[in-house]
Design a protein around this motif. Structure first.
Motif, short mmCIF file in Angstrom:
data_model
loop_
_atom_site.label_atom_id
_atom_site.label_comp_id
_atom_site.label_asym_id
_atom_site.label_seq_id
_atom_site.Cartn_x
_atom_site.Cartn_y
_atom_site.Cartn_z
N PRO A 8 -55.43 15.00 18.05
CA PRO A 8 -54.05 14.83 18.51
C PRO A 8 -53.23 14.06 17.47
O PRO A 8 -53.80 13.45 16.56
N PRO A 9 -51.90 14.07 17.61
CA PRO A 9 -51.07 13.32 16.66
C PRO A 9 -51.33 11.82 16.74
O PRO A 9 -51.66 11.30 17.81
N VAL A 10 -51.21 11.15 15.60
CA VAL A 10 -51.40 9.70 15.52
C VAL A 10 -50.05 9.06 15.19
O VAL A 10 -49.41 9.42 14.20
N ASP A 11 -49.63 8.12 16.03
CA ASP A 11 -48.38 7.39 15.83
C ASP A 11 -48.68 5.91 15.66
O ASP A 11 -49.79 5.44 15.95
N PHE A 12 -47.67 5.15 15.23
CA PHE A 12 -47.85 3.73 14.97
C PHE A 12 -46.76 2.92 15.65
O PHE A 12 -45.60 3.33 15.68
N VAL A 13 -47.16 1.75 16.19
CA VAL A 13 -46.23 0.83 16.82
C VAL A 13 -46.50 -0.56 16.25
O VAL A 13 -47.66 -0.97 16.09
N ALA A 14 -45.44 -1.28 15.93
CA ALA A 14 -45.59 -2.63 15.37
C ALA A 14 -46.20 -3.58 16.39
O ALA A 14 -45.78 -3.62 17.55
N ALA A 15 -47.20 -4.34 15.98
CA ALA A 15 -47.84 -5.31 16.85
C ALA A 15 -46.87 -6.43 17.20
O ALA A 15 -46.06 -6.85 16.37
N ALA A 16 -46.95 -6.92 18.43
CA ALA A 16 -46.16 -8.06 18.88
C ALA A 16 -46.96 -9.34 18.66
O ALA A 16 -48.05 -9.34 18.08
N ASP A 17 -46.43 -10.45 19.18
CA ASP A 17 -47.07 -11.74 18.95
C ASP A 17 -48.35 -11.92 19.75
O ASP A 17 -49.17 -12.78 19.44
N ASN A 18 -48.55 -11.13 20.83
CA ASN A 18 -49.75 -11.24 21.64
C ASN A 18 -50.13 -9.87 22.15
O ASN A 18 -49.36 -8.90 22.05
N LEU A 19 -51.33 -9.77 22.71
CA LEU A 19 -51.85 -8.47 23.13
C LEU A 19 -51.04 -7.87 24.27
O LEU A 19 -50.82 -6.65 24.31
N ALA A 20 -50.60 -8.69 25.21
CA ALA A 20 -49.84 -8.17 26.34
C ALA A 20 -48.56 -7.49 25.87
O ALA A 20 -48.26 -6.35 26.26
N ASP A 21 -47.80 -8.17 25.02
CA ASP A 21 -46.56 -7.59 24.54
C ASP A 21 -46.81 -6.39 23.63
O ASP A 21 -46.01 -5.45 23.59
N SER A 22 -47.92 -6.41 22.90
CA SER A 22 -48.27 -5.26 22.07
C SER A 22 -48.54 -4.03 22.93
O SER A 22 -48.10 -2.92 22.62
N VAL A 23 -49.28 -4.22 24.03
CA VAL A 23 -49.57 -3.11 24.94
C VAL A 23 -48.28 -2.59 25.55
O VAL A 23 -48.04 -1.37 25.61
N LEU A 24 -47.42 -3.49 26.00
CA LEU A 24 -46.17 -3.06 26.62
C LEU A 24 -45.27 -2.33 25.63
O LEU A 24 -44.60 -1.35 25.98
N ALA A 25 -45.25 -2.78 24.37
CA ALA A 25 -44.45 -2.09 23.36
C ALA A 25 -44.99 -0.69 23.09
O ALA A 25 -44.23 0.27 22.96
N ALA A 26 -46.32 -0.59 23.05
CA ALA A 26 -46.93 0.71 22.76
C ALA A 26 -46.76 1.69 23.91
O ALA A 26 -46.74 2.91 23.70
N THR A 27 -46.64 1.19 25.15
CA THR A 27 -46.52 2.08 26.30
C THR A 27 -45.08 2.48 26.60
O THR A 27 -44.84 3.29 27.51
N ASP A 28 -44.14 1.95 25.86
CA ASP A 28 -42.73 2.25 26.12
C ASP A 28 -42.49 3.76 26.03
O ASP A 28 -42.79 4.40 25.02
N GLY A 29 -41.96 4.33 27.11
CA GLY A 29 -41.62 5.74 27.12
C GLY A 29 -42.77 6.68 27.44
O GLY A 29 -42.59 7.90 27.46
N ILE A 30 -43.96 6.15 27.70
CA ILE A 30 -45.13 6.99 27.97
C ILE A 30 -45.17 7.35 29.45
O ILE A 30 -45.03 6.49 30.31
N ASP A 31 -45.37 8.62 29.74
CA ASP A 31 -45.61 9.08 31.11
C ASP A 31 -47.08 9.43 31.25
O ASP A 31 -47.70 9.93 30.32
N GLY A 32 -47.64 9.19 32.43
CA GLY A 32 -49.02 9.57 32.68
C GLY A 32 -50.00 8.51 32.27
O GLY A 32 -49.65 7.39 31.88
N PRO A 33 -51.29 8.83 32.33
CA PRO A 33 -52.35 7.84 32.11
C PRO A 33 -52.44 7.35 30.68
O PRO A 33 -52.12 8.09 29.73
#
Length: 280
Positions: free
Chosen positions: A81-106
């Motif tokens: 599948p395609p591989v995309d990149f998201v900038a890491a945040a200051d902590n894991l929680a915010d990094s996960v939330l940034a990466a999930t922005d706009g994602i639908d489904g599991p």
């Protein structure tokens, strides 16, 4: 909460911890642990490979510092599948939330050092969501982990029913469920930093767990009530899934187990070839 649609997005947490150089990366003369070679490939390549081989994986998102985007894009190439990149945040929680922005489904979340990850483990996480869970956490029993390798893991969570190790593999039914990632905000690693577990689960629940009053499923049900989510464990029979590469010791363990897997696969391929030849 709506149930997940077909297919899933995978998120791989790959950034360095803020303010420190990883000792294993430094020992190998590299900037990031995810680049450290093991079993003939960088750590992150093993993880991305397991995810891409899992049926239904429609996208992989790598969370890492922007300076690493180019190097990892060349290393992992682009799909499928395609591989995309998201900038890491200051902590894991915010990094996960940034990466999930706009994602639908599991959504499946793991770490770049989870090199012994198998597609079957990922598939079981998604199936648990399909059965109605909002959040799934992969765990392995102490017996399974030590059976995979006696030096694979040294810390376990003791519950009424058994002792378990976390497999650094999580699944969320959607972005709303990913708010449970708030438990990562202080960096996870509850076995190393018990106060983080208190903050995430609540003092009363931790006390009950320490007294052996709660099973793993019971403890997660209580945790789920704090987040208003249905949180379920996924117990993996392969204890190697709980062995990530944290240091030189676990790097050596992973090297041994990856080599054993490769030999087993080659032996299986030879057996299959003989069967086909005999049937021809």
């Amino acid at each position: 909460m709506s149930r997940p649609e077909a297919g899933f997005t995978a998120i791989v947490l790959s950034a360095q911890r803020a303010g420190r150089v990883d000792p294993l990366a430094a020992a190998h003369g590299l900037s990031h642990k995810c680049l450290v070679p093991v079993g003939g490939a960088p750590l992150i390549a093993h993880v991305a490979g397991a995810l891409s081989r899992t049926p239904g994986c429609r996208r992989i998102i790598i969370v890492v510092e922007p300076a690493m985007f180019g190097a990892l894009r060349l290393l992992l190439k682009d799909g499928p599948p395609p591989v995309d990149f998201v900038a890491a945040a200051d902590n894991l929680a915010d990094s996960v939330l940034a990466a999930t922005d706009g994602i639908d489904g599991p959504i499946v979340v793991t770490t770049a050092d989870n090199v012994l990850l198998r597609p079957d483990a990922v598939r079981r996480m998604v199936e648990t969501l399909d059965r109605g869970a909002d959040v799934a956490l992969a765990m392995a029993t102490r017996a399974a982990v030590l059976g995979a390798h006696p030096e694979g893991q040294r810390r376990f969570y003791a519950f009424r029913d058994d002792a378990y190790s976390n497999c650094n593999l999580y699944a969320f039914a959607g972005r709303q469920a990913a708010t449970a990632a708030e438990s990562f905000r202080s960096g996870g690693q509850f076995a190393k930093k018990p106060l983080r577990l208190v903050a995430a689960a609540g003092l009363a629940n931790v006390v009950l767990m320490l007294l052996g009053r709660l099973s793993l499923a019971g403890a997660l049900a209580r945790l789920g009530r704090r987040f208003r989510l249905r949180i379920e464990p996924v117990i993996l029979a392969d204890g190697a899934c709980a062995i990530d590469v944290d240091n030189e010791r676990t790097w050596k363990v992973a090297s041994v187990l990856l080599e054993a897997r490769e030999k087993s696969m080659r032996a299986g391929a030879r057996t299959m070839a003989r069967v086909i030849e005999a049937a021809a």
